[in-house]
Write a protein that holds these residues in place. Structure first.
Motif, PDB file in Angstrom:
ATOM      1  N   PRO A  84       4.684  -3.556 -20.723  1.00 33.40           N
ATOM      2  CA  PRO A  84       4.377  -2.165 -21.178  1.00 33.40           C
ATOM      3  C   PRO A  84       4.648  -1.303 -20.060  1.00 33.40           C
ATOM      4  N   ASP A  85       5.053  -0.063 -19.986  1.00 35.59           N
ATOM      5  CA  ASP A  85       5.436   0.766 -18.870  1.00 35.59           C
ATOM      6  C   ASP A  85       4.272   1.384 -18.413  1.00 35.59           C
ATOM      7  N   HIS A  86       3.087   1.422 -18.852  1.00 34.48           N
ATOM      8  CA  HIS A  86       2.029   1.610 -18.240  1.00 34.48           C
ATOM      9  C   HIS A  86       1.484   0.602 -17.341  1.00 34.48           C
ATOM     10  N   VAL A  87       1.963  -0.709 -17.339  1.00 30.81           N
ATOM     11  CA  VAL A  87       1.443  -1.836 -16.337  1.00 30.81           C
ATOM     12  C   VAL A  87       2.136  -1.640 -15.147  1.00 30.81           C
ATOM     13  N   GLN A  88       3.251  -1.238 -15.221  1.00 29.46           N
ATOM     14  CA  GLN A  88       4.638  -1.585 -14.134  1.00 29.46           C
ATOM     15  C   GLN A  88       4.123  -0.718 -12.781  1.00 29.46           C
ATOM     16  N   ASP A  89       3.455   0.306 -13.006  1.00 29.75           N
ATOM     17  CA  ASP A  89       3.243   1.060 -11.658  1.00 29.75           C
ATOM     18  C   ASP A  89       1.966   0.494 -10.924  1.00 29.75           C
ATOM     19  N   ALA A  90       0.769   0.036 -11.625  1.00 28.43           N
ATOM     20  CA  ALA A  90      -0.179  -0.593 -11.251  1.00 28.43           C
ATOM     21  C   ALA A  90       0.105  -2.198 -10.445  1.00 28.43           C
ATOM     22  N   ALA A  91       0.959  -2.777 -11.205  1.00 29.66           N
ATOM     23  CA  ALA A  91       1.578  -3.854 -10.968  1.00 29.66           C
ATOM     24  C   ALA A  91       2.245  -3.975  -9.385  1.00 29.66           C
ATOM     25  N   ASP A  92       3.036  -2.893  -9.560  1.00 31.40           N
ATOM     26  CA  ASP A  92       4.083  -2.941  -8.609  1.00 31.40           C
ATOM     27  C   ASP A  92       3.347  -2.597  -7.176  1.00 31.40           C
ATOM     28  N   GLU A  93       2.116  -1.703  -7.187  1.00 33.30           N
ATOM     29  CA  GLU A  93       1.467  -1.417  -6.300  1.00 33.30           C
ATOM     30  C   GLU A  93       0.790  -2.762  -5.694  1.00 33.30           C
ATOM     31  N   LEU A  94       0.208  -3.487  -6.500  1.00 35.51           N
ATOM     32  CA  LEU A  94      -0.328  -4.841  -5.901  1.00 35.51           C
ATOM     33  C   LEU A  94       0.789  -5.779  -5.384  1.00 35.51           C
ATOM     34  N   ARG A  95       1.941  -5.803  -5.957  1.00 36.68           N
ATOM     35  CA  ARG A  95       3.106  -6.551  -5.558  1.00 36.68           C
ATOM     36  C   ARG A  95       3.197  -6.348  -4.006  1.00 36.68           C
TER      37      ARG A  95
END
Length: 359
Positions: free
Chosen positions: A189-200
């Motif tokens: 889902p789109d709403h997960v991608q920003d938070a995941a990218d920050e952690l990555r």
């Protein structure tokens, strides 16, 4: 009618009205050849357990020269290329070499990755008896459950890469472990991608904390309490080697730590096992540097969030029929948030004692 023709006829039949095709005769023919025993016969063939990376069955194996054997048959999904998680034969080779070295795994009678069973890969193993983690914890304690799991992990890691059954596989460095899951995030889902990218980004920025030069070991990749079967005092068997590889020794300890961390997201379900143990205690049981483990725990938070995000999308599109993923959206968000917090504060400061479930 030839054996193969009879097999083709039977594999079109419904297995006990479940809508699943019965592969029992094809498996029987395979075992006759693999065991070089024309007396092989299978009875009581029925579906067993659950799984998204293949079909699992339980049966009784009859041979004229041996006692009957309760077995488990694992087959890759029909019509799926035999590779990665769908290479059940590879999983069989790993479990087979573990068992041969007196490590916690079932005895593997036969395995194949060539598509010998109607184009599917297969692993056939003896049925292992034992208890699930919560039964073991009730008889003993949560701390003993954690200790048994860590002890089994350390024992598995005594196996050399050359003996692992996958010695020819590439070694996965810590940064590769992150890159491996990025495509799943991108399909979530789109709403997960920003938070995941920050952690990555934070994981890669702090890569030096991961002890990247550590010697690789056999890595299960999904080592949690739900994938362990316990005996009276120790782990009898470790199952579900779909994403196994060669990588960092703390990868699997981090998986175990995230399983315990998921108590924070109750009442959302936690099939990985809500054992009441802290990350610091798991580091102590293993003998790991808590700061190094912190990086790998954050990496496992990223991995499991990616898997949940991807499976949620598959479920919503009707390609994966499992309602649990709709129930794990708080877990998904919590993993990404806690992954960053573990990196910021360190595992011990972030998790000084057993967390109460979040409201």
């Amino acid at each position: 009618m030839t054996e193969r023709a009879r097999s083709d006829k039977r594999t079109r039949q419904d297995l006990e009205g479940t809508g699943h095709i019965d592969p029992s005769l094809s498996v029987e023919i395979f075992l006759k050849r693999a065991l070089d025993d024309p007396s092989v016969a299978l009875t009581q063939f029925q579906r067993f357990g659950t799984g998204h990376s293949g079909d699992t069955y339980r049966a009784v194996l009859h041979r004229s020269t041996r006692p009957d054997d309760d077995i488990v048959v694992r087959l890759s999904p029909t019509g799926v290329r035999i590779a990665g998680p769908a290479d059940v034969g590879r999983q069989g080779r790993i479990m087979g070499t573990l068992h041969q070295n007196d490590l916690p795994a079932p005895a593997v009678l036969a395995s194949d990755s060539t598509g010998a069973v109607d184009g599917r890969s297969i692993a056939v193993m003896s049925l292992v008896s034992g208890a699930e983690w919560h039964e073991f914890a009730e008889r003993h304690s949560h701390d003993e459950t954690a200790n048994a799991a860590v002890s089994a992990l350390k024992a598995i890691q005594t196996l050399s890469v050359e003996e692992s059954g996958i010695a020819g596989d590439p070694r996965m460095p810590p940064e590769g472990e992150i890159a491996r899951w990025v495509p799943l995030v991108e399909r979530g889902p789109d709403h997960v991608q920003d938070a995941a990218d920050e952690l990555r980004v934070q994981l890669l920025r702090e890569l030096n904390r991961s002890d990247p030069s550590a010697e690789p070991v056999l890595v299960h990749g999904d080592y949690h309490f739900g994938n362990l079967l316990f005996g009276p005092r120790t782990v009898n068997a470790v199952f579900d080697w779909e994403i196994a590889g060669l990588g960092h020794p703390l990868t699997d300890l981090a998986c175990l730590t995230v399983a315990a961390l998921r108590r924070r997201y109750e009442p959302e379900p936690n099939p990985t096992g809500s054992v009441e143990v802290t990350g610091a205690r798991l580091a102590e049981l293993y003998g790991a540097d808590p700061d190094v483990l912190s990086w790998h725990v954050a990496a496992s938070c990223f991995k499991y969030a990616a898997i949940l995000a991807y499976n949620l999308q598959l479920s919503r599109r009707g390609r994966l029929r499992d309602p649990i993923y709709e129930e794990l959206q708080g877990t998904m968000a919590g993993l990404l948030e806690d992954g960053r917090a573990v990196l910021d504060h360190g595992l011990t400061a972030f998790w000084p004692d057993a967390h109460a479930p979040q409201a």
